[in-house]
Design a protein around this motif. Sequence first.
Motif, short mmCIF file in Angstrom:
data_model
loop_
_atom_site.label_atom_id
_atom_site.label_comp_id
_atom_site.label_asym_id
_atom_site.label_seq_id
_atom_site.Cartn_x
_atom_site.Cartn_y
_atom_site.Cartn_z
N GLY A 135 0.83 -1.20 0.00
CA GLY A 135 0.00 0.00 0.00
C GLY A 135 0.85 1.24 0.00
N GLY A 136 2.12 1.12 -0.42
CA GLY A 136 2.99 2.28 -0.36
C GLY A 136 3.10 2.76 1.08
N ASP A 137 3.01 4.10 1.27
CA ASP A 137 3.16 4.58 2.65
C ASP A 137 1.87 4.44 3.43
OD1 ASP A 137 1.70 6.47 1.44
OD2 ASP A 137 2.98 8.17 1.91
N HIS A 138 0.81 3.89 2.78
CA HIS A 138 -0.42 3.65 3.54
C HIS A 138 -0.46 2.22 4.04
CE1 HIS A 138 -2.37 7.45 3.00
NE2 HIS A 138 -2.01 7.44 1.72
N THR A 139 0.64 1.51 3.87
CA THR A 139 0.67 0.12 4.33
C THR A 139 0.55 0.09 5.84
OG1 THR A 139 2.19 -0.37 2.57
CG2 THR A 139 2.01 -1.99 4.31
N GLU A 140 -0.33 -0.78 6.31
CA GLU A 140 -0.48 -0.96 7.76
C GLU A 140 0.74 -1.71 8.26
OE1 GLU A 140 -3.14 -1.13 11.22
OE2 GLU A 140 -3.50 -0.23 9.26
N ILE A 141 1.43 -1.16 9.24
CA ILE A 141 2.59 -1.86 9.80
C ILE A 141 2.09 -2.69 10.98
CG2 ILE A 141 4.87 -1.59 10.81
CD1 ILE A 141 4.62 -0.45 8.02
N GLY A 142 2.49 -3.96 11.01
CA GLY A 142 2.00 -4.84 12.08
C GLY A 142 2.58 -4.45 13.43
N GLU A 143 2.13 -5.14 14.48
CA GLU A 143 2.66 -4.85 15.82
C GLU A 143 4.18 -5.00 15.83
OE1 GLU A 143 0.72 -6.64 19.33
OE2 GLU A 143 -0.87 -7.04 17.88
N LYS A 144 4.84 -4.11 16.53
CA LYS A 144 6.31 -4.11 16.66
C LYS A 144 6.98 -4.07 15.29
CE LYS A 144 6.23 -6.87 20.85
NZ LYS A 144 5.59 -8.16 20.95
N GLY A 145 6.27 -3.54 14.27
CA GLY A 145 6.87 -3.41 12.95
C GLY A 145 7.18 -4.74 12.32
N ILE A 146 6.29 -5.70 12.54
CA ILE A 146 6.59 -7.09 12.18
C ILE A 146 6.81 -7.27 10.69
CG2 ILE A 146 4.19 -7.77 11.94
CD1 ILE A 146 6.00 -9.99 13.99
N ASN A 147 6.11 -6.45 9.85
CA ASN A 147 6.28 -6.70 8.43
C ASN A 147 7.32 -5.79 7.79
OD1 ASN A 147 4.34 -4.88 9.21
ND2 ASN A 147 3.44 -4.79 7.20
N LEU A 148 8.18 -5.20 8.61
CA LEU A 148 9.32 -4.48 8.06
C LEU A 148 10.58 -5.21 8.49
CD1 LEU A 148 8.38 -0.80 8.94
CD2 LEU A 148 8.09 -1.96 6.77
N SER A 149 11.61 -5.11 7.66
CA SER A 149 12.86 -5.72 8.10
C SER A 149 13.49 -4.80 9.13
CB SER A 149 13.78 -5.84 6.90
OG SER A 149 14.10 -4.55 6.49
N GLY A 150 14.50 -5.31 9.82
CA GLY A 150 15.17 -4.50 10.84
C GLY A 150 15.63 -3.16 10.31
N GLY A 151 16.23 -3.19 9.11
CA GLY A 151 16.77 -1.95 8.54
C GLY A 151 15.67 -0.98 8.20
N GLN A 152 14.55 -1.51 7.68
CA GLN A 152 13.44 -0.63 7.34
C GLN A 152 12.88 0.03 8.60
OE1 GLN A 152 11.22 -3.70 5.39
NE2 GLN A 152 11.46 -2.75 3.37
#
Length: 1560
Positions: A774-791
């Motif tokens: 969703g680009g910058d409208h992407t829902e980020i999961g709890e504790k940023g679960i769907n981003l990598s550490g660097g992101q």
Amino acid sequence: MVSLEQGTGLLMSLLKCECCYFPPSCRKPSHREEKKKKRERVEPNISVHTNNPDLTPCFQNTILAWIPSIYLWAVLPFYLLYLKHYKRGYIVLSMLSRFKTILGVLLWCVCWADLFFSFHELLQSRAPSPVYFVTPLIVGITMVLATVLIQYERLRGVQSSGVLIIFWFLSVLCAVGPFRSKIMAATAQGQIKDRFRLTTFYSYFALILIELILSCFKENPPFFSPVNSDPNPCPELNSGFLSKMTFWWFTSMAILGYKRPLEDKDLWSLNKEDTSSIIVQQLHKEWDKQKDERKQKEEVAYVKTSNHMLNHVDDGPEEAEVLIQDKRQHKEPSFLKALLRTFGSYFLIGSFYKLLQDLLSFVNPQLLSILIGFIKDKDAPSWWGFLIAALMFFSAVLQTIILHQHFQYCFVTGMRLRTGIIGMIYRKSLVITNSAKRSSTVGEIVNLMSVDAQRFMDLVTFLNMLWSAPLQICLALYFLWQTLGPSVLAGVAVMILLIPLNAAIAIKTRAFQVEQMRYKDSRIKLMNEILSGIKVLKLYAWEPSFQEKVLEIRKNELRVLKRAAYLNSLSTFAWVSAPFLVALTTFAVYVSVDENNILDAEKAFVSLSLFNILRFPLNMLPQVISNLAQTSVSLKRIQQFLSHDELDPNCVETKVVTPGYAITVTNGTFSWAKELKPSLKDINLLVPSGSLVAVVGHVGCGKSSLVSALLGEMEKLEGQVAVKGSVAYVPQQAWIQNATLKDNILFGQQHNEQKYQNVLEACALKTDLEVLPGGDHTEIGEKGINLSGGQRQRVSLARAVFSDADVYLLDDPLSAVDSHVAKHIFDNVIGPEGALKGKTRMLVTHGITFLPQVDHIVVLVDGKISEMGSYQELLKQNGAFAEFLRNYAPDEDIEEDELTMLEDEEVLLAEDTLSNHTDLADNEPVTNEVRKQFLRQISVISSEGECPKKMSTRKRVCEKKSAELSPPQKILTDKLIQAETSETGTVKLTVFWQYMKAVGLVTSLVICFLYGCQNAAAIGANVWLSDWTNEPVINGTQHNTSMRVGVYAALGLLQGLLVLISSFTLAMGGINAARTLHAALLENKFHTPQSFFDTTPTGRIINRFSKDIYVIDEVIPPTILMFLGTFFTSMSTMIVIISSTPLFAVVIIPLAIVYFFVQRFYVATSRQLKRLESVSRSPIYSHFSETITGASVIRAYGRENSFVHLSDLKVDENQKCYFPSIVSNRWLGIRIELIGNCVVLFAALFAVLGKNSLNAGLVGLSVSYALQVTMSLNWMVRMTSDLESNIVAVERVKEYSETETEAPWIIENKRPPEDWPTQGEVEFVDYSVRYRKGLDLVLKGLSLRVKGGEKIGIVGRTGAGKSSMTLCLFRILEAAKGEIKIDGVRISEIGLHNLRSKITIIPQDPVLFSGTLRMNLDPFNKYSEDEIWKALELSHLKKFVSSQSATLEYECSEGGENLSVGQRQLVCLARALLRKTRILVLDEATAAIDLETDDLIQMTIRTQFEDCTVLTIAHRLNTIMDYTRVLVLDKGTVAEFDTPSSLIESRGVFYSMAKDAGLA
């Protein structure tokens, strides 16, 4: 007990207060009248024992006329007090109000017309009796009062007045009698005497009737009331008195919920006084008062002690006083007092209602006794019976209304308590010191909010039982004593004996619960790990071992459940049999003590109904007391938490700072808690405004502590700290909220598109947005679960950059990102030319590369500053720093090379985004759907800890690609993972059928049969009793009493026994069902293909194993038990009533229809409300735990208030669903109990009608049954609703037990030979594969052959299909076409475990399970100790393991957290060495390992797996330069396949990659 004769006589003597005080006139009475008077005095019951009763004029004119007035004047002072505090603006004068006022004035005129008429008579020398002066005067003044009240209420904004409705109702009620008797008198005499008074009376009657009708309508809402901008306000506020009493205002929602499932938008907003902002504010105020009082006391104590120290007078009493004071000093402020002061008054209203209800509940047994007396007395006029029936109905209805008002007050108090407690805890958690935070984990604090607040809520509902139960017990015993005399004591003894039994059962049950929770937790923990590492289990073929472990725990869990079930059936037995045993002992003692004691219907059934009243308080009291004990523990915990130390907001000075400097610290000494030793000592630091300062030092030397000290997060022991202006903070562990990516960056600031885009660009987030669905409208999961550490780290940095603060504190933001990204960020953000130039920046870093570009470097050693200065200065000083640099500085030339390459950025750095599934990115049709699924997979991977490496240097390539991904597709897509559907509508019958099958059909039928029998036994016992009471009395005694008692006892005990057996059978059936359903679910989940786990979040699967299995284990069986119990009780009531008064059958049908409708309306609405409530509950807790983890960030940015507001909103959102669900229960209760009260009414009425054919015993039986039916009807609806809500769990578990499965693990007739594969030759024949149906092929027509013992390196760009190729070898992915042969055996034809156990993989990220190290290496116990030690030695772990005290039994924590990543990787190597198969697949680890470990692994593999076939997916080309051949994949096809040297010579794809890596 008052006998019927005495009772009615007493009443009538009251009614016939002869008119002797008020002679009707002055004339002398005639002889005939005197005789009549005499007769009336002798037989006062003439007006009762007649079929046409009437009241004496005297009574009518005094008592009856005065009752309404007495009521109104009595209530007036309280009501005025209430109105004084009731401010809702005034109501504009409406037609309704005008009419009511005019009628009031008319009424006053009418009354005083009577008064003036009496004066007129006096003047005419016809002296009327004094009553004709007194009554009109009193009533007239009261009417004036009522009229004034109408207007006063209008001015105070009261829309509907309960006080006046009751007043007009009483007036009409008291005027009905006189109205009837005046008509009767007129018709009897044939002419009208005293016309004037008759006319005024009729006008009076008409006027009060109209007033009553008008007062039932409500006024318009008040004017000038606070503006209510609510789109959907709660109708309760503006509803009328009657609507409030009967909860009629809820009907609209019930109907809506019946038409269609309710949604969030249908819910009403909370009333103002129920919202968090109001409640928490009040509670906070009271709590602060408590704290201040405590402080003052302590100060007083302190002053006293110090005075005595000064005045050293004799050490007498003063000293003692000082000691006492000292002891008292440490008392914490009382949270209980604060709660009482905030919510007490509101709760007391509920208690008052409870008192009324308790008293009323004893009216019906008395009326029953009168009714039975009436049936016995064949001469009694039938209107008595109708009156008794009407009174029974009326008292029951009144009781219902009052009881539900009481419950409403209690539940609302409970709801407010919860809101208040959650709000207080949330606010406290934002200001609590770190040391206090350490004393309680996040989980514990969240528990305070969820469990402890809930306990308060549950307790408040029944708190009134503390005084109400003893009161009810005493009253019941008093009435019983009156009926049966001392024999009651025998029954009481039985009750008292049952109390310790119940208590013992409760204690034991609690112990079982604790034990079972333990098993359940360990099972869920294990499941969680299994699901996180499911891929590894599949690759190693380890499923059976873990399945065994889960089933073992489950077995223990069910064993405990079974033992609890024995206890529960015992307690059910006690609950059902208690009233019966009590009745039995009492009756047996009563008839055997004295043979003149006759058990007649009146005694028997009145006692039975009293015993039934006793049942509830006796059972509730122990429960309430144990609840109270639990809640007091919760209270202590909450109080302790709220009394923790708070951070000192003034420990960092923000206003006054030395000019020219942004940060100054002088002589600072800081520690994490007052009692700990300082972490930072003698810090002196001056940071010039606008400079960039780097803080360096070894691990644990206090770099992060320094940043925390500047934020005011540490305890300042001495010194001064000043930081100028606003602060932005980037913590070491990025803190990401569960919100969209954009919200995470804006963090509450105003959006500014230009600035926002610049920030994204600078923080290298543009490329990531390409990949997110969703680009910058992407829902980020709890504790940023769907981003990598660097992101995550870059988002955290972007938040800081966007906040545009004055001072930036950056705690090692560059460690989590790749080196080239780190360089980009340093250049574009932090460095001298970056976005933050001119700001003051303090950067904690481990990277040496950037140090030459910073202004100052601070070197920390063990909490002290050892050196400060610029890079050059420090090198010259030749101290610790220079030493550090020499060891770690890389060779210059490589550095240069890398830089040029970075500037070039021609290509992706070899294999940048590595994750098993990024292959999807390139070669799938780029639709949103696929993007979503791709992201879902990535998200699941990253949650499993695989770090999908950062996609940053793909700048050029991504730009090219984004041309293909035309922007319009970037519409805001759905949430990250498809929302789980919450079921709506009714539950299908098939689900019940499935559950019955799981229980066992025979068992199900047996259970129903047993319930039928037990109710038959109960009816039998009561019919026998009714028959016994009708036995003729001969010579003042009854015969056969012993036989009677014996049969009664036998029937009753049989019922008890059947209860015991049926509840036990049901429990066993429930446990059986739980076992089968769980086993099927587990079995299926272990056989489910990997793709399912990639597209389903772990949480959703875990939910099936925890929540749904819990419901099947522990919620459904007792619900069914209650449902069957209430259902059969209701049925037996109907049977008994119909058999004794067959007419009743006519009424049953309409009642049943009404009942059915109410039940359907309620169940539909309530079920959906429950669902909404549970959906809206978890955000409160997840937001809270998020806040606690990010408290320092929130404080640094000064966002506390908006977070408090957010939390309040979430709580209100939840209470918005909870409030209607409370009201729905009240709404249902009143309607169902009304039906129950109708049953009582008709049972009594038909008994009166059939009086001549019925005997007293039968009437007693049917009415006493009817009196109990209300409760069962009510509970039956509740249980239906609960059952429907909960049976969904079966459906959900079933759904996941029936997902598709992978190929069988073992195929008997196709087993390969034991020593297969002997050669290790692998051949792909025209092989193609896709991830899931409907997606493109990932590998297309791959054909190649690897000879046994070859070492093959596999390389290729992102998405070339490298990982897929290895997954195909293990059949994690199944072929679309073509086949793979290993040593000539087609792998698609053998069982999965036969295949997977013969190939070994060392995966990219090491997964360990909690358990011993030995279990992690060898879960099946196949290998000997020596073999394991050998493997450990070869994998360089021997030293570490033998240094541990437990050696091989060393406990690894969840996910192997207590081993370093490198060690975990070595454990995986040891696994491979143990299995030692002919084929080894190596998915080379990139980020996780330091170079050292990597070299060790490569070494070991070269030596130990010399004669095996090795396939390596390489990221660093230097590792495969000496391999036999290299396979280059491109877009799923073979691009090149040859020896490394010849590939470099041919200058193809491989050559360009090698050139990039500086190897060619």
